[in-house]
Design an enzyme around this catalytic site. Structure first.
Site, PDB file in Angstrom:
ATOM      1  N   ARG A  19       0.850  -1.214   0.000  1.00  0.00           N
ATOM      2  CA  ARG A  19       0.000   0.000   0.000  1.00  0.00           C
ATOM      3  C   ARG A  19       0.878   1.253   0.000  1.00  0.00           C
ATOM      4  O   ARG A  19       0.553   2.264  -0.614  1.00  0.00           O
ATOM      5  CB  ARG A  19      -0.943  -0.008   1.204  1.00  0.00           C
ATOM      6  CG  ARG A  19      -2.019  -1.077   1.126  1.00  0.00           C
ATOM      7  CD  ARG A  19      -2.969  -1.009   2.300  1.00  0.00           C
ATOM      8  NE  ARG A  19      -3.765   0.228   2.273  1.00  0.00           N
ATOM      9  CZ  ARG A  19      -4.513   0.629   3.320  1.00  0.00           C
ATOM     10  NH1 ARG A  19      -4.528  -0.083   4.436  1.00  0.00           N
ATOM     11  NH2 ARG A  19      -5.229   1.738   3.253  1.00  0.00           N
ATOM     12  N   ASP A  32      -3.294   7.534   3.388  1.00  0.00           N
ATOM     13  CA  ASP A  32      -2.425   8.073   2.331  1.00  0.00           C
ATOM     14  C   ASP A  32      -2.131   9.537   2.621  1.00  0.00           C
ATOM     15  O   ASP A  32      -2.756  10.151   3.490  1.00  0.00           O
ATOM     16  CB  ASP A  32      -3.104   7.889   0.957  1.00  0.00           C
ATOM     17  CG  ASP A  32      -4.401   8.691   0.809  1.00  0.00           C
ATOM     18  OD1 ASP A  32      -5.465   8.074   0.558  1.00  0.00           O
ATOM     19  OD2 ASP A  32      -4.346   9.923   0.954  1.00  0.00           O
ATOM     20  N   HIS A  68      -6.728   7.549  11.584  1.00  0.00           N
ATOM     21  CA  HIS A  68      -6.355   6.132  11.498  1.00  0.00           C
ATOM     22  C   HIS A  68      -4.867   5.946  11.258  1.00  0.00           C
ATOM     23  O   HIS A  68      -4.428   4.869  10.866  1.00  0.00           O
ATOM     24  CB  HIS A  68      -7.149   5.445  10.373  1.00  0.00           C
ATOM     25  CG  HIS A  68      -8.597   5.275  10.702  1.00  0.00           C
ATOM     26  ND1 HIS A  68      -9.530   4.928   9.747  1.00  0.00           N
ATOM     27  CD2 HIS A  68      -9.283   5.431  11.858  1.00  0.00           C
ATOM     28  CE1 HIS A  68     -10.728   4.838  10.329  1.00  0.00           C
ATOM     29  NE2 HIS A  68     -10.606   5.149  11.597  1.00  0.00           N
ATOM     30  N   CYS A 123       7.030   2.011  17.261  1.00  0.00           N
ATOM     31  CA  CYS A 123       7.612   0.905  18.024  1.00  0.00           C
ATOM     32  C   CYS A 123       6.570   0.398  19.028  1.00  0.00           C
ATOM     33  O   CYS A 123       6.109   1.165  19.882  1.00  0.00           O
ATOM     34  CB  CYS A 123       8.860   1.369  18.778  1.00  0.00           C
ATOM     35  SG  CYS A 123       9.512   0.080  19.874  1.00  0.00           S
ATOM     36  N   CYS A 152      13.811  -0.832  16.514  1.00  0.00           N
ATOM     37  CA  CYS A 152      13.373   0.529  16.847  1.00  0.00           C
ATOM     38  C   CYS A 152      14.626   1.396  16.997  1.00  0.00           C
ATOM     39  O   CYS A 152      15.571   1.015  17.716  1.00  0.00           O
ATOM     40  CB  CYS A 152      12.596   0.511  18.165  1.00  0.00           C
ATOM     41  SG  CYS A 152      12.347   2.147  18.867  1.00  0.00           S
ATOM     42  N   SER A 175     -18.218   5.175   3.503  1.00  0.00           N
ATOM     43  CA  SER A 175     -19.428   4.334   3.475  1.00  0.00           C
ATOM     44  C   SER A 175     -20.202   4.399   4.781  1.00  0.00           C
ATOM     45  O   SER A 175     -21.313   3.886   4.879  1.00  0.00           O
ATOM     46  CB  SER A 175     -19.036   2.873   3.206  1.00  0.00           C
ATOM     47  OG  SER A 175     -18.215   2.398   4.270  1.00  0.00           O
ATOM     48  N   LEU A 189     -20.436   8.737  -3.712  1.00  0.00           N
ATOM     49  CA  LEU A 189     -20.874   8.109  -4.972  1.00  0.00           C
ATOM     50  C   LEU A 189     -22.308   7.619  -4.838  1.00  0.00           C
ATOM     51  O   LEU A 189     -23.084   7.632  -5.780  1.00  0.00           O
ATOM     52  CB  LEU A 189     -19.931   6.937  -5.288  1.00  0.00           C
ATOM     53  CG  LEU A 189     -19.856   6.466  -6.734  1.00  0.00           C
ATOM     54  CD1 LEU A 189     -19.490   7.613  -7.662  1.00  0.00           C
ATOM     55  CD2 LEU A 189     -18.848   5.328  -6.869  1.00  0.00           C
TER      56      LEU A 189
HETATM   57  N1  APR Z   1     -16.116   9.406  -5.470  1.00  0.00           N
HETATM   58  C1  APR Z   1     -16.795   9.529  -4.298  1.00  0.00           C
HETATM   59  N2  APR Z   1     -17.069   8.483  -3.475  1.00  0.00           N
HETATM   60  C2  APR Z   1     -16.622   7.268  -3.869  1.00  0.00           C
HETATM   61  C3  APR Z   1     -15.907   7.070  -5.074  1.00  0.00           C
HETATM   62  C4  APR Z   1     -15.659   8.204  -5.882  1.00  0.00           C
HETATM   63  N3  APR Z   1     -14.997   8.102  -7.040  1.00  0.00           N
HETATM   64  N4  APR Z   1     -15.620   5.739  -5.174  1.00  0.00           N
HETATM   65  C5  APR Z   1     -16.134   5.153  -4.077  1.00  0.00           C
HETATM   66  N5  APR Z   1     -16.744   6.062  -3.295  1.00  0.00           N
HETATM   67  C6  APR Z   1     -17.434   5.854  -2.012  1.00  0.00           C
HETATM   68  C7  APR Z   1     -18.219   4.575  -1.928  1.00  0.00           C
HETATM   69  O1  APR Z   1     -19.544   4.784  -2.391  1.00  0.00           O
HETATM   70  C8  APR Z   1     -18.196   4.289  -0.424  1.00  0.00           C
HETATM   71  O2  APR Z   1     -19.280   4.954   0.215  1.00  0.00           O
HETATM   72  O3  APR Z   1     -16.425   5.754  -1.025  1.00  0.00           O
HETATM   73  C9  APR Z   1     -16.881   4.916   0.030  1.00  0.00           C
HETATM   74  C10 APR Z   1     -15.808   3.882   0.332  1.00  0.00           C
HETATM   75  O4  APR Z   1     -16.247   3.121   1.430  1.00  0.00           O
HETATM   76  P1  APR Z   1     -15.216   2.152   2.158  1.00  0.00           P
HETATM   77  O5  APR Z   1     -14.531   1.319   1.150  1.00  0.00           O
HETATM   78  O6  APR Z   1     -15.978   1.498   3.284  1.00  0.00           O
HETATM   79  O7  APR Z   1     -14.096   3.132   2.766  1.00  0.00           O
HETATM   80  P2  APR Z   1     -14.181   4.007   4.075  1.00  0.00           P
HETATM   81  O8  APR Z   1     -15.580   4.489   4.347  1.00  0.00           O
HETATM   82  O9  APR Z   1     -13.137   5.052   3.975  1.00  0.00           O
HETATM   83  O10 APR Z   1     -13.753   2.955   5.218  1.00  0.00           O
HETATM   84  C11 APR Z   1     -13.606   3.469   6.533  1.00  0.00           C
HETATM   85  O11 APR Z   1     -12.754   1.314   7.263  1.00  0.00           O
HETATM   86  O12 APR Z   1     -11.409  -0.484   6.850  1.00  0.00           O
HETATM   87  C12 APR Z   1     -11.505   0.680   7.552  1.00  0.00           C
HETATM   88  O13 APR Z   1      -9.702   1.942   8.332  1.00  0.00           O
HETATM   89  C13 APR Z   1     -10.412   1.621   7.172  1.00  0.00           C
HETATM   90  O14 APR Z   1     -10.486   4.022   7.039  1.00  0.00           O
HETATM   91  C14 APR Z   1     -11.143   2.830   6.629  1.00  0.00           C
HETATM   92  C15 APR Z   1     -12.517   2.707   7.254  1.00  0.00           C
END
Ligand code: APR
Length: 231
Positions: free
Chosen positions: A56, A91, A106, A114, A133, A174, A199
């Site tokens: 990653r 990121d 996060h 460490c 470390c 999400s 989205l």
């Molecule tokens: N533009 C806008 N939204 C988008 C796009 C896009 N191009 N592509 C995807 N999405 C939206 C999806 O609809 C979804 O609602 O981004 C969201 C991604 O959801 P997840 O994959 O669940 O990511 P996230 O909500 O950041 O997860 C939260 O879960 O696993 C842990 O620590 C990890 O920080 C992460 C946390």
């Protein structure tokens, strides 16, 4: 002075070709999060976890910030009030787009920690358990990432911002992982206006006063232009 608090998730970096987690082809459809994103998984197989984050980290170095990251950096520069970005992402695309006032709840791929003495330093591109470390010399090096079951960083500061903001915006998340998923409801109960830019509707869609749907690189710059009062 007005204060906008913006929560971002993996969706804001999706168009920078960094994967999301729960969509089709998401990271959690390819890896078992219990193996690569929990302290127990790290204890069982640290080499697997380091390999996961090394991949990653390399992806992140090859990625570029997109128009949504740039729009938020522009909002911070031109808005006149305070704009705090609270990101679930590990990121550095917000910073590379020029954003400041970024809170990584996060942790970050660029950080090493460490597990023995809590010392933090900048992670090399490829980390392993063979890296002692730099402070205590223990072989307890881990990514400075908040794993499931661990307490996210800066929570007091985040809740202070949430309840005192004029506007709370969630972008590209999400709404599946707490405490971040609860931020909109927390803000709304404090009388803060809430907007979702995503989205599709998130799991916490009912905690938002308004919502706009579409790819972040399209809807975030449009929203920022409106906020900066340009048509
Ligand atoms: N533009 C806008 N939204 C988008 C796009 C896009 N191009 N592509 C995807 N999405 C939206 C999806 O609809 C979804 O609602 O981004 C969201 C991604 O959801 P997840 O994959 O669940 O990511 P996230 O909500 O950041 O997860 C939260 O879960 O696993 C842990 O620590 C990890 O920080 C992460 C946390």
């Amino acid at each position: 002075m007005s204060h906008i608090v913006i929560l971002t998730g993996a969706g804001i970096s999706a168009e920078s070709r960094l994967g999301t987690f729960r969509e089709k082809d998401g990271l959690w459809t390819k890896y078992d999060l219990n193996e690569v994103a929990t302290p127990e998984g790290f204890a069982r197989n640290p080499d697997l976890v380091h390999a996961f984050y090394n991949a990653r980290r390399a992806n992140c170095r090859n990625a570029q910030p997109n128009a949504a990251h740039a729009a938020l950096a522009r909002l911070q520069k031109e808005h006149g009030g305070r704009v705090t970005i609270v990101t679930q992402n590990v990121d550095d695309l917000h910073e590379r787009a020029g954003a400041t006032d970024v809170i990584h709840m996060h942790g970050t791929l660029s950080g090493a920690l460490c597990a023995a003495c809590d010392h933090r330093w900048t992670a090399p591109l490829a980390m392993s358990t063979d890296d002692p470390c730099p402070t205590c010399k223990e072989m307890a090096t881990r990514p400075d990432i908040v794993w499931f079951g661990e307490m996210p960083y800066h929570m007091d500061e985040i809740y202070h911002h949430l309840t005192g903001a004029d506007l709370f915006v969630a972008i590209g998340t999400s709404g599946n992982v707490y405490p971040a998923a609860g931020f909109a409801a927390e803000a709304q109960s404090a009388g803060v206006e809430t907007i979702e830019l995503n989205l599709e509707p998130s799991a916490t869609a009912n905690s938002f006063d308004t919502a706009r749907f579409g790819p972040a690189t399209r809807i975030v710059p449009l929203w920022v232009a409106e906020i900066l009062d340009e048509r």
